[in-house]
Scaffold this motif. Structure first.
Motif, short mmCIF file in Angstrom:
data_model
loop_
_atom_site.label_atom_id
_atom_site.label_comp_id
_atom_site.label_asym_id
_atom_site.label_seq_id
_atom_site.Cartn_x
_atom_site.Cartn_y
_atom_site.Cartn_z
N GLY A 224 37.60 31.53 25.28
CA GLY A 224 36.16 31.45 25.30
C GLY A 224 35.49 32.20 24.21
O GLY A 224 34.33 32.55 24.28
N GLY B 282 31.44 32.31 23.07
CA GLY B 282 30.66 31.90 23.89
C GLY B 282 30.01 33.01 24.59
O GLY B 282 30.63 33.82 25.60
N GLY C 134 30.67 32.44 28.43
CA GLY C 134 31.98 32.12 28.62
C GLY C 134 32.25 30.83 27.84
O GLY C 134 31.45 30.40 27.24
N GLY C 135 33.54 30.60 28.02
CA GLY C 135 34.06 29.36 27.04
C GLY C 135 33.88 28.17 27.91
O GLY C 135 33.49 27.90 29.09
N TRP C 136 34.70 26.95 27.03
CA TRP C 136 34.43 25.77 27.73
C TRP C 136 35.27 25.55 29.22
O TRP C 136 35.21 24.90 29.97
CB TRP C 136 34.83 24.52 26.94
CG TRP C 136 36.24 24.62 25.94
CD1 TRP C 136 36.64 24.95 24.88
CD2 TRP C 136 37.43 24.20 26.84
NE1 TRP C 136 37.86 25.03 24.50
CE2 TRP C 136 38.31 24.53 25.82
CE3 TRP C 136 37.91 23.52 27.99
CZ2 TRP C 136 39.81 23.91 26.24
CZ3 TRP C 136 39.01 23.24 28.14
CH2 TRP C 136 40.07 23.55 27.27
N ASP D 178 35.66 28.17 31.24
CA ASP D 178 34.96 28.83 32.28
C ASP D 178 34.04 27.97 32.65
O ASP D 178 33.73 27.85 34.01
CB ASP D 178 34.47 29.97 31.66
CG ASP D 178 35.40 31.06 31.17
OD1 ASP D 178 36.15 31.47 32.01
OD2 ASP D 178 35.31 31.33 29.92
N ASP E 177 27.61 28.91 22.11
CA ASP E 177 27.47 28.36 23.58
C ASP E 177 27.27 26.91 23.33
O ASP E 177 27.78 26.03 24.36
CB ASP E 177 26.20 29.22 24.10
CG ASP E 177 25.97 28.95 25.65
OD1 ASP E 177 27.00 29.38 26.25
OD2 ASP E 177 24.87 28.13 25.93
N HIS F 193 30.92 25.23 23.02
CA HIS F 193 31.55 25.29 24.16
C HIS F 193 31.00 24.59 25.40
O HIS F 193 31.90 23.71 26.08
CB HIS F 193 31.57 26.55 24.76
CG HIS F 193 32.50 27.75 24.29
ND1 HIS F 193 33.99 27.59 24.13
CD2 HIS F 193 32.23 28.72 23.31
CE1 HIS F 193 34.62 28.41 23.40
NE2 HIS F 193 33.77 29.22 22.96
N CYS G 96 33.17 21.21 27.16
CA CYS G 96 33.18 21.25 28.28
C CYS G 96 32.73 19.78 28.89
O CYS G 96 33.20 19.08 29.68
CB CYS G 96 32.39 22.06 29.21
SG CYS G 96 32.44 22.02 30.89
#
Length: 218
Positions: free
Chosen positions: A14, A17, A20-22, A24, A200, A203, A207
């Motif tokens: 992550g 981000g 959080g990352g993708w 997460d 952000d 990510h 996702c």
């Protein structure tokens, strides 16, 4: 019902981000599906095993035992894998590459063989372009050494990753983010200030690419 095991390096962790990352975000999206109703439905469990700077060999070391430790009887096990960008980089000087593409391909073939022996499906998440103005000499925050990332070489390793996934059989799917990102203003709108990791927006976009593939396999 599935056990979802994410494995990889800094992007999976992550880095870049703020929310959080993708991986997460993927977990949060599945939690929203499972727990937002009146009845809690624990259909999936998501585990994230990621460490900045690692290569394919690091993930291969112990991956089979890790799956065994976290899988549950009667449930599918799905691995989401993204590793190899650190194999493509150079360290110390621009021509001191960590891995040759052919060696990376051999090690990735071996890793996918190990993963498919333990998991029902593997989703391979490819790499995204970098801003070479910032990555052709970038100080590694953990080692203090200079690292060098070049888009041409990243694409070569992304292609090797895709080829290994295609050779691994029907249980493996490759998500070619490098090609998809070319349709976006990736560097200006989806990269963090370090020029290497997604921000952000990046990510969330990754996702959004991974989630539909996961839902068809879980």
């Amino acid at each position: 019902m599935a056990q979802i095991i994410c494995m990889g390096a800094s992007t999976v962790y992550g880095t870049g981000g703020p929310n959080g990352g993708w991986a997460d975000m993927l977990k949060l999206a599945l939690h929203k599906q499972m727990y937002s109703g009146a009845i809690s439905d624990e259909a999936h469990e998501v585990f994230i095993f990621a460490k900045s700077g690692v290569t394919v060999d690091f993930i291969a070391n112990g991956c089979e035992q890790r799956i065994e430790d976290y899988k549950r009887d009667g449930r599918k096990t799905i691995v989401i894998l993204s590793v190899g960008l650190n194999n493509a980089k150079a360290v110390g000087r621009p021509d001191n590459y960590v891995s040759a593409p052919e060696d990376y391909a051999i090690h990735m073939n071996d890793l996918l063989r190990r993963l498919t022996s333990k998991a029902n499906a593997v989703i391979c998440v490819g790499f995204t372009p970098v801003d070479e103005a910032k990555t052709t000499k970038k100080i590694n925050p953990f080692t203090g050494q200079n690292s060098f990332f070049f888009n041409d070489r990243i694409k070569t390793f992304n292609d090797a990753f895709r080829q290994a996934a295609q050779e691994a059989g029907d249980a493996v799917h490759f998500l070619d983010l490098f090609s998809l990102a070319s349709e976006l203003d990736w560097i200006n709108s989806h990269l963090s200030p370090d020029g290497l990791h997604p921000n952000d927006n990046g990510h969330r976009w990754i996702c959004d690419q991974v989630l539909p593939l996961l839902e068809t396999r879980a």
